[in-house]
Design an enzyme around this catalytic site. Structure first.
Site, PDB file in Angstrom:
ATOM      1  N   ASP A   1       0.761  -1.378   0.038  1.00  0.00           N
ATOM      2  CA  ASP A   1       0.112  -0.122   0.012  1.00  0.00           C
ATOM      3  C   ASP A   1       0.834   1.202  -0.190  1.00  0.00           C
ATOM      4  O   ASP A   1       1.756   1.437   0.784  1.00  0.00           O
ATOM      5  CB  ASP A   1      -0.844  -0.061   1.369  1.00  0.00           C
ATOM      6  CG  ASP A   1      -2.131   0.962   1.139  1.00  0.00           C
ATOM      7  OD1 ASP A   1      -1.965   2.117   0.856  1.00  0.00           O
ATOM      8  OD2 ASP A   1      -3.139   0.346   1.255  1.00  0.00           O
TER       9      ASP A   1
ATOM     10  N   TYR B   1     -13.950   6.625 -13.604  1.00  0.00           N
ATOM     11  CA  TYR B   1     -13.880   5.568 -12.632  1.00  0.00           C
ATOM     12  C   TYR B   1     -14.448   4.183 -12.981  1.00  0.00           C
ATOM     13  O   TYR B   1     -13.660   3.214 -13.065  1.00  0.00           O
ATOM     14  CB  TYR B   1     -14.384   5.996 -11.065  1.00  0.00           C
ATOM     15  CG  TYR B   1     -14.247   4.995 -10.231  1.00  0.00           C
ATOM     16  CD1 TYR B   1     -13.162   4.774  -9.479  1.00  0.00           C
ATOM     17  CD2 TYR B   1     -15.001   4.041  -9.782  1.00  0.00           C
ATOM     18  CE1 TYR B   1     -12.998   3.791  -8.545  1.00  0.00           C
ATOM     19  CE2 TYR B   1     -15.061   3.083  -8.759  1.00  0.00           C
ATOM     20  CZ  TYR B   1     -13.879   3.065  -7.942  1.00  0.00           C
ATOM     21  OH  TYR B   1     -13.953   2.190  -7.107  1.00  0.00           O
TER      22      TYR B   1
END
Length: 324
Positions: A33, A147
């Site tokens: 991450d 998106y």
């Protein structure tokens, strides 16, 4: 049997819940991450666990991705741009880079390292506006947001890699996911309402007309559904809508927030548009019969999930405000 698993975006709200569930059942978990939207505090309880490893890095950094992918047997790819809304002035390639190109990087690294199993967090936004509700997995997707388009492109790449390189994949099209953790980016309607009411308890500006209606699912139940589907759905590629069988309007969410904050006589003001923003799908209800027939069903409906999320959002805001 203990497995070695990589979670991309594992410091996010869903990813950290998934990491906890996998470590608890005995798997060795690596989280990759870049902490652009995930939080280290989400995985802090796992950092000292001998079956957990955290790598701070970006999916477009090949060295970081290679290191995270080393020796793993399965990838849960949850990393993505969390800002669903497109705002004037945003780069139009944001979703392309953070969603589509990042997913290609994951798939290509899997191919190179011989990793054959992938679970992917897609979205209900791939469907766009549908006249027929609820929306089944067989509905032709027509996304109306960058998106949604980027996530659909990811699904296309996954299908191609699965076919060409003998992978097994699970694609999950999420409803709106809420839970005990609050996102630091990509603010939800719940956090948006909370902050607006803290600024002005007399008036609540609402994007759209308040009649938008969508399904919500708790993050913990989303994780349960993913793990259940992976255990029981064994086709080369498996696509499931994940959500509950009802929806809730924006007006009702506003009412629940006002109630939770013990406010009275709050005036709702609307922008008047059907959707909340350009690219917003005003009303969606997922057909979840496929995952139900497989044997999993949500225990909480949309309003129960929203009530839970409101409680935790307000607690988070209060804790942040009280910090010295």
């Amino acid at each position: 049997m203990s497995r070695k698993i990589l979670i991309t975006g594992g410091a996010g709200c869903i990813g950290s819940d998934l990491a906890e569930a996998l470590v608890t059942r005995g798997d060795h978990v690596t989280v990759l991450d870049n902490l652009s939207s995930g939080r280290l505090e989400h995985i802090e309880p796992l950092l000292t666990h001998d079956k957990f490893r955290f790598i701070q890095g970006d999916l477009l950094d090949q060295k970081a991705l290679d290191a995270a992918m080393d020796s793993v047997e399965m990838v849960y790819h949850l990393a993505a741009n969390p800002d669903v809304k497109f705002t004037a002035g945003d780069a139009t390639d944001k979703d392309l880079k953070q969603n589509t190109l990042a997913t290609y990087a994951v798939l290509e690294t899997m191919r190179q390292q011989g990793v054959k199993k992938l679970a992917f967090s897609s979205t209900s936004a791939v469907y766009g506006v549908c006249e027929t509700l609820p929306i089944s997995e067989q509905q032709a997707p027509h996304p109306i947001s960058l998106y949604g388009a980027s996530k659909l492109a990811c699904e296309g790449l996954i299908g191609s890699f699965q076919h060409l390189f003998d992978m097994q994949c699970w694609v999950f099209r999420f409803a709106n996911i809420v839970g005990k953790k609050v996102r630091s980016r990509g603010r939800t309607v719940i956090a948006d309402f909370a902050h607006k009411l803290l600024d002005d308890p007399s008036t609540l500006p609402i994007l759209g007309n308040g009649k938008q209606a969508k399904s919500y699912l708790l993050s913990s139940e989303c994780v349960e559904a993913m793990l259940f589907a992976i255990e029981h759905a064994k086709q080369p590629i498996n696509t499931f809508n994940l959500g509950c069988s009802d929806w809730i309007t924006v007006d009702r969410i506003a009412e629940l927030m006002v109630e939770a904050m013990n406010l009275e006589n709050v005036k709702f003001e609307y922008t008047g548009t059907e959707g909340g923003w350009a690219g917003d799908v005003p009303r969606f209800l997922l057909d979840v019969s496929a995952i139900n027939q497989l044997g999993w069903q949500a225990k909480h409906n949309s309003e129960q999930a929203i009530r839970f999320a409101i409680k935790n959002t307000l607690q988070e805001i209060n804790q942040t405000t009280c910090k010295p």
